[in-house]
Scaffold this active site. Structure first.
Site, short mmCIF file in Angstrom:
data_model
loop_
_atom_site.label_atom_id
_atom_site.label_comp_id
_atom_site.label_asym_id
_atom_site.label_seq_id
_atom_site.Cartn_x
_atom_site.Cartn_y
_atom_site.Cartn_z
N HIS A 155 0.74 -1.22 -0.04
CA HIS A 155 0.08 0.06 0.10
C HIS A 155 0.75 1.39 -0.06
CE1 HIS A 155 -4.07 -1.94 0.81
NE2 HIS A 155 -3.19 -2.92 1.02
N ASP A 359 3.49 9.35 -0.66
CA ASP A 359 2.36 8.47 -0.10
C ASP A 359 2.10 7.58 -1.29
OD1 ASP A 359 -0.12 8.29 1.13
OD2 ASP A 359 -0.63 10.40 1.51
#
Ligand code: ADQ
Length: 495
Positions: A155, A359
């Site tokens: 992720h 991110d």
């Protein structure tokens, strides 16, 4: 069709109905095909059990937990996962905690979880491992003779080659990943980074079919950009908030930031950017209030302990300098708010300010877009360093390190015409809808299931796996990506 789906994630919803995009998507996937969801329990134990313990709660599938001791929570979870791998993958090797006990605990927990899993896996099961907590899992399962297919979805960003060199366990890192059948990453940039790292290794090579070979392992690396449950988010956002919790004047503008308190989210840079806008704001410009909602996370990790103080000091500085008797320019909330409040707040906000320094994807950017009123949408200001920027190119993209650029983007967003806002929102909404969380889950599993058939194709010309909705049928080649044909491109047969 393969056997059961077994999902492993660090956290597992242990009570109540599932909430949150990822949890809902996994719940639905498991409910549809049956299977098992495994994660760590809520309570620490003195002596961890050697087998998985079933818990209630899965509708149409099973759930089970494994134990952690308090020491393992400190060394495996807060230590290796969040003080070594997290900073490594977010381009902060300077924050890596070099403590060999962390690596030992990480190896112990992964070996124990693999052993418990090996006892229940059938050869035709599909194992889907989530995130950086379980990188050694496939290697451990192979050691135990498990032949079932095992995929990983990471992720967070893939580390760069120079950063990886800072990891004491770098040799193992390559072996861990190569033991999976499929390594799923968020973006094409992550895939490029992963390929670069493996190709820089003496025994790393790229095969003709697009897979990677490392030592004696062959595996596929693909991007699967994660999404949200856009429909449900829109419908929560449509329900107006009771009473007006913000008490802003009608002509005031709202700028919203929503992030866990984490050094990767660029919070101090963001506040400085807003400070630049305050500094340059003309006397006749509207008042803009930044509401920053930031619940603490990983408070026991050293690198997280100073961020709140630094943020509070900056907020105090700008409020003191630019505030007026009836206006506090920055409101900082250091706690989470329920989704039922968050979604309508997104809808009220003139700007969604999403400026992480690094991110994997950033779901807040997608939630902000899904929550907007299409007839009068707000503007998304998005960091180029968020994975989401690869897809959401109609946002105002900014360099998250440059406060001047953030300040200018705020001014531009506040003066943007309604037509431009609508056009940008429409394009962004299309992306959010087309790549929602259900498409992501189905796309990943489809790829993991098809690996043997022409190496999990079809892929488009950039090497991105084409989901069902992006394919067409070719009379001679079978299923190919829609933007490819026999005349141009290189479609790969899959069936
Ligand atoms: P996170 O780093 O947690 O996730 P993000 O993708 O933004 O980051 O997801 C955060 C989620 O928590 C969102 O659904 C958001 O609404 C919610 N949230 C955040 N702050 C909140 C608050 N103050 N109150 C209530 N809810 C809040 C990791 C990776 C990301 C990747 C996701 C999914 O770091 O890059 O996008 O996993 O793969």
């Amino acid at each position: 069709m393969t056997g059961r789906l077994i999902v492993l994630s660090n956290r597992i919803p242990t009570a109540g109905p599932p909430s949150g995009g990822l949890v809902v998507a996994i719940d639905e996937l498991l409910a549809e095909r049956g299977g098992l969801w495994i994660g760590s329990g809520d309570d620490f134990v003195d002596t961890p059990s050697e087998s998985l313990q079933p818990i209630q709660g899965g509708s149409g599938y099973n759930k089970a937990i494994f134990d952690l001791t308090e020491q393992e929570h400190k060394e495996f979870y807060l230590g290796y996962a969040n003080s070594v791998l997290w900073p490594l993958c977010h381009h902060r090797p300077d924050l890596i905690a070099f403590d060999r006990r962390y690596a030992e605990s990480y190896a112990t927990v992964n070996a124990r979880v693999a052993k418990m899993l090996a006892e229940i896996i059938a050869p035709d099961d599909l194992i889907w491992v989530h995130d950086y907590h379980f990188l050694p899992l496939a290697q451990e399962l192979k050691r135990l003779g498990v032949s079932a297919r095992v995929g990983l979805f990471l992720h967070i960003p893939f580390p760069t080659l120079p950063d990886l060199n800072a990891l004491p366990e770098r040799e193992q890192f390559y072996q861990w990943l190569a033991a999976f059948d499929l390594v799923g990453l968020q973006t094409e940039a992550d895939v490029a980074c992963c390929l670069q790292c493996f190709r820089a290794q003496e025994t790393g090579e790229m095969l003709f079919d697009g897979r990677l070979k490392f030592q004696d392992q062959t595996f596929a690396v693909r991007s699967f950009p994660i999404g949200i449950d856009a429909k449900s988010f829109f419908s929560i956002a449509e329900k107006p908030l009771k009473d007006d919790p913000l008490h802003l004047r009608k002509e005031d503008r709202l700028i919203l930031g929503v992030d866990r308190l984490d050094y990767s989210k660029g919070l101090t840079h963001r506040v400085r950017g807003f400070g630049k806008w305050l500094e340059k704001r003309g006397a006749k410009s509207p008042r803009g209030t930044l509401v920053q909602i930031t619940p603490p996370s990983r408070e026991l990790v050293a690198a997280y302990q100073d961020i709140a103080r630094e943020l509070e000091a900056l907020v105090g500085h700008f409020n003191g300098r630019y505030g007026e008797l009836d206006w506090t320019p920055i409101r900082l909330l250091e706690h989470a708010v329920p989704r039922e409040t968050l979604a309508p707040l997104y809808r009220l906000a003139d700007i969604g300010l999403v400026t992480p320094l690094a991110d994997g994807m950033n779901l807040v950017a997608k939630e902000y877009i899904a929550a907007q009123d299409p007839d009068d949408p707000g503007v998304l200001i998005l960091s180029r360093a968020a994975g989401a920027a690869e897809q959401m190119t109609d946002a105002l993209l900014v360099n998250p390190h440059d406060s001047e650029e953030i300040g200018d983007a705020i001014e531009r967003a506040l003066s943007m015409s309604c037509d431009e806002r609508k056009a940008r929102h429409k394009a962004l909404m299309q992306v959010v809808r087309d790549t929602d969380i259900f498409e992501w889950g189905a796309g990943y599993l489809d790829c993991l299931e098809r690996l043997e058939i022409a190496s999990a194709g079809p892929f488009d010309e950039q090497g991105r796996f084409c989901r069902k909705s992006e394919r067409k049928s070719d009379p001679t080649m079978g299923e190919v990506c829609r933007d490819q044909s026999l005349d141009h491109g290189n479609p790969q047969k899959i069936g």
